[in-house]
Design an enzyme around this catalytic site. Sequence first.
Site, PDB file in Angstrom:
ATOM      1  N   GLU A  46      16.251   7.090   5.121  1.00  0.00           N
ATOM      2  CA  GLU A  46      16.942   5.821   4.904  1.00  0.00           C
ATOM      3  C   GLU A  46      17.533   5.886   3.501  1.00  0.00           C
ATOM      4  O   GLU A  46      17.188   6.763   2.715  1.00  0.00           O
ATOM      5  CB  GLU A  46      15.964   4.648   5.020  1.00  0.00           C
ATOM      6  CG  GLU A  46      15.412   4.525   6.429  1.00  0.00           C
ATOM      7  CD  GLU A  46      14.620   3.246   6.690  1.00  0.00           C
ATOM      8  OE1 GLU A  46      14.034   2.692   5.742  1.00  0.00           O
ATOM      9  OE2 GLU A  46      14.583   2.823   7.851  1.00  0.00           O
ATOM     10  N   PRO A  77      10.089  -7.991  13.805  1.00  0.00           N
ATOM     11  CA  PRO A  77       9.230  -8.060  12.622  1.00  0.00           C
ATOM     12  C   PRO A  77       7.763  -8.008  13.035  1.00  0.00           C
ATOM     13  O   PRO A  77       7.448  -8.149  14.221  1.00  0.00           O
ATOM     14  CB  PRO A  77       9.578  -9.434  12.030  1.00  0.00           C
ATOM     15  CG  PRO A  77      10.065 -10.253  13.190  1.00  0.00           C
ATOM     16  CD  PRO A  77      10.677  -9.281  14.183  1.00  0.00           C
ATOM     17  N   GLU A  79      -5.029   6.812   3.722  1.00  0.00           N
ATOM     18  CA  GLU A  79      -4.125   5.926   3.000  1.00  0.00           C
ATOM     19  C   GLU A  79      -4.908   4.663   2.625  1.00  0.00           C
ATOM     20  O   GLU A  79      -5.490   4.015   3.487  1.00  0.00           O
ATOM     21  CB  GLU A  79      -2.923   5.546   3.874  1.00  0.00           C
ATOM     22  CG  GLU A  79      -1.994   4.583   3.151  1.00  0.00           C
ATOM     23  CD  GLU A  79      -0.763   4.173   3.974  1.00  0.00           C
ATOM     24  OE1 GLU A  79      -0.853   4.120   5.212  1.00  0.00           O
ATOM     25  OE2 GLU A  79       0.278   3.906   3.340  1.00  0.00           O
ATOM     26  N   LYS A  91       5.902  15.738   6.407  1.00  0.00           N
ATOM     27  CA  LYS A  91       4.588  15.833   7.052  1.00  0.00           C
ATOM     28  C   LYS A  91       4.273  14.540   7.831  1.00  0.00           C
ATOM     29  O   LYS A  91       5.151  14.008   8.515  1.00  0.00           O
ATOM     30  CB  LYS A  91       3.520  16.178   5.999  1.00  0.00           C
ATOM     31  CG  LYS A  91       3.693  17.601   5.436  1.00  0.00           C
ATOM     32  CD  LYS A  91       3.028  17.844   4.097  1.00  0.00           C
ATOM     33  CE  LYS A  91       1.531  17.760   4.051  1.00  0.00           C
ATOM     34  NZ  LYS A  91       0.996  18.132   2.714  1.00  0.00           N
ATOM     35  N   GLU A 124       9.535   5.915   9.200  1.00  0.00           N
ATOM     36  CA  GLU A 124       9.084   5.785   7.801  1.00  0.00           C
ATOM     37  C   GLU A 124       7.627   5.364   7.868  1.00  0.00           C
ATOM     38  O   GLU A 124       7.327   4.216   8.182  1.00  0.00           O
ATOM     39  CB  GLU A 124       9.929   4.737   7.063  1.00  0.00           C
ATOM     40  CG  GLU A 124      11.410   5.087   6.949  1.00  0.00           C
ATOM     41  CD  GLU A 124      11.683   6.256   6.023  1.00  0.00           C
ATOM     42  OE1 GLU A 124      10.765   6.707   5.317  1.00  0.00           O
ATOM     43  OE2 GLU A 124      12.820   6.747   6.016  1.00  0.00           O
ATOM     44  N   TRP A 164       4.811  -5.876   7.794  1.00  0.00           N
ATOM     45  CA  TRP A 164       4.718  -7.170   7.113  1.00  0.00           C
ATOM     46  C   TRP A 164       4.789  -7.055   5.592  1.00  0.00           C
ATOM     47  O   TRP A 164       4.869  -8.061   4.912  1.00  0.00           O
ATOM     48  CB  TRP A 164       3.378  -7.828   7.482  1.00  0.00           C
ATOM     49  CG  TRP A 164       2.240  -6.849   7.397  1.00  0.00           C
ATOM     50  CD1 TRP A 164       1.712  -6.118   8.430  1.00  0.00           C
ATOM     51  CD2 TRP A 164       1.540  -6.424   6.225  1.00  0.00           C
ATOM     52  NE1 TRP A 164       0.718  -5.281   7.968  1.00  0.00           N
ATOM     53  CE2 TRP A 164       0.593  -5.447   6.610  1.00  0.00           C
ATOM     54  CE3 TRP A 164       1.601  -6.777   4.872  1.00  0.00           C
ATOM     55  CZ2 TRP A 164      -0.262  -4.822   5.711  1.00  0.00           C
ATOM     56  CZ3 TRP A 164       0.756  -6.149   3.966  1.00  0.00           C
ATOM     57  CH2 TRP A 164      -0.165  -5.186   4.396  1.00  0.00           C
ATOM     58  N   ASN A 165       4.713  -5.843   5.038  1.00  0.00           N
ATOM     59  CA  ASN A 165       4.552  -5.782   3.573  1.00  0.00           C
ATOM     60  C   ASN A 165       5.849  -6.061   2.806  1.00  0.00           C
ATOM     61  O   ASN A 165       5.839  -6.687   1.755  1.00  0.00           O
ATOM     62  CB  ASN A 165       3.897  -4.468   3.133  1.00  0.00           C
ATOM     63  CG  ASN A 165       4.640  -3.240   3.554  1.00  0.00           C
ATOM     64  OD1 ASN A 165       5.465  -3.283   4.473  1.00  0.00           O
ATOM     65  ND2 ASN A 165       4.376  -2.132   2.900  1.00  0.00           N
ATOM     66  N   GLY A 216       6.570  10.902   7.994  1.00  0.00           N
ATOM     67  CA  GLY A 216       7.728  10.448   8.749  1.00  0.00           C
ATOM     68  C   GLY A 216       8.768  11.485   9.057  1.00  0.00           C
ATOM     69  O   GLY A 216       8.600  12.684   8.808  1.00  0.00           O
ATOM     70  N   CYS A 226       4.113   1.306   0.890  1.00  0.00           N
ATOM     71  CA  CYS A 226       4.014   2.682   1.372  1.00  0.00           C
ATOM     72  C   CYS A 226       4.039   3.646   0.196  1.00  0.00           C
ATOM     73  O   CYS A 226       3.331   4.634   0.175  1.00  0.00           O
ATOM     74  CB  CYS A 226       5.145   2.987   2.341  1.00  0.00           C
ATOM     75  SG  CYS A 226       6.774   2.687   1.652  1.00  0.00           S
TER      76      CYS A 226
END
Length: 456
Positions: free
Chosen positions: A436, A150, A359, A429, A224, A125-126, A432, A258
């Site tokens: 892309e 989505p 994260e 790592k 990703e 969603w970001n 992912g 991310c």
Amino acid sequence: MTTVQTTYPGSFLAGAEHRNATVQAARTAFTTWSELAVSRRGEILGRAAHHVEQHLDELIPLLTREQGKTLRDSRIEITKAIDTLMHYVGLSKALRGAHAPNLDPGVEGYVLRRPLGVVGAIVPWNFPTTLLCNKLAPALIAGNTVVAKPAATTPLTTLRFAELLAQGGLPEGVFGVVTGRGSEAGTALVTHPQVRKIAFTGSTPVGEQIMALAARGTKRVTLELGGSDPMIICDDADLSAAASAASMGRFYNCGQACLAIKRVYVFESVADEVIEAVVAKARRLKVGRGDAPGTQMGPMHTAGGRDEMAAQVSGSVDAGGELLTGGGPPSDPELADGFFHEPTVVLDPPHDSPMAVEEVFGPALPIWRVADLDEAIFRANSSPFALGSSVWTRDLARAREAAQRIEAGYTWINSRTKVYDELPFGGWKSSGYGKEHGIEAFDFYTETKSVVLGAG
Ligand code: NAD
């Protein structure tokens, strides 16, 4: 004719019947689409992207409404998504195989490049539109068809985007959308027998689940995933520019990116100056509704995300970090109803505290003082994540050393953390697998076949 169902009576959760029909339509369309000349696919996608561009003023408020980001950030995002489509339209004439002459007397070989089939594109969603177009553009140009899913909380812009592409001339079935929760619609797409590849952007735990599910059927995956990008600021850096990049890199999109800067390591001798500048910038940011004039940082996307980040901050402060600014919701009563959070800076939390090892997906930045480049690189690499990284120094030798030794898919040197369509992007790592962007993205949407042409 439009390929996209945009009205879901009572909800945005597509049922199994709709999902199967969308995948089947993509499989049917694949035969014709993959046989078109690649330059023709480029022409069609280019015209469709141009049609989307004519509707920017409709898409921008729609994205702000469902995601929460500022109108300015929605414009940046959607413009970038269209740029990415056009980038791969431009690359359509560069899609090639290879040739090996004289393998044996009179024998030559060549390498064909063939599309995979139906690609499932699952996005969070970001950044619903850019993360989609990072997949859609190389996949379609390479001759695949795509079914996107989505996030359950941001279906609107994707549905409208798809409808506009169809109105702009993308043939029926070439791009479809299925909506719904990840555990249901996402899993169904991953396990659907007609789907040959999953291009996924999202969290590391879900990416790992998808990789395991995709093993059945030997499906291709691009993952990703999460990041905890370190930024190293050396004592010879342009400190003011570095502080601006730290603030922008952390608080952009309310910290929900991310490749946001999630850990800063600054040389001890210049730490006070950098910390003062970052804290001043954090305090100056105007927090508010995404559609209110002058807002620089909108709300977080969900209450759950805000609460998770708040727990990471309080856990790190309780463990010994020093809260320099922020730490909770803003005091403005007008913002009491939204998922707002003040820009937050924490100094020197322990290296095993949540802000160091997890994260942090919101507007909270930990800063550590370090003795030198060795310590900074050691700390940078001590995370399970390895997506992006940045280093600020005027010393070329230090810059080269950092670029060589930091474990990450990207290192920016004296630069804000902008992703370029020209360069491959993807994590190492736990961040992912696969790339892309760049011409390299085509490798993840094609199979090669070696052909030997004998002398007989
Ligand atoms: P998430 O993994 O929860 O969800 C992402 C997508 O996957 C959504 O569409 C969701 O519905 C779907 N999904 C969830 N469970 C699923 C399942 N079991 N099977 C199939 N699909 C499923 O991610 P999130 O928390 O919403 O997004 C934030 C995360 O995404 C962060 O970790 C962030 O770092 C990461 N991210 C990575 C990049 C990158 O390029 N590396 C870019 C943006 C975001």
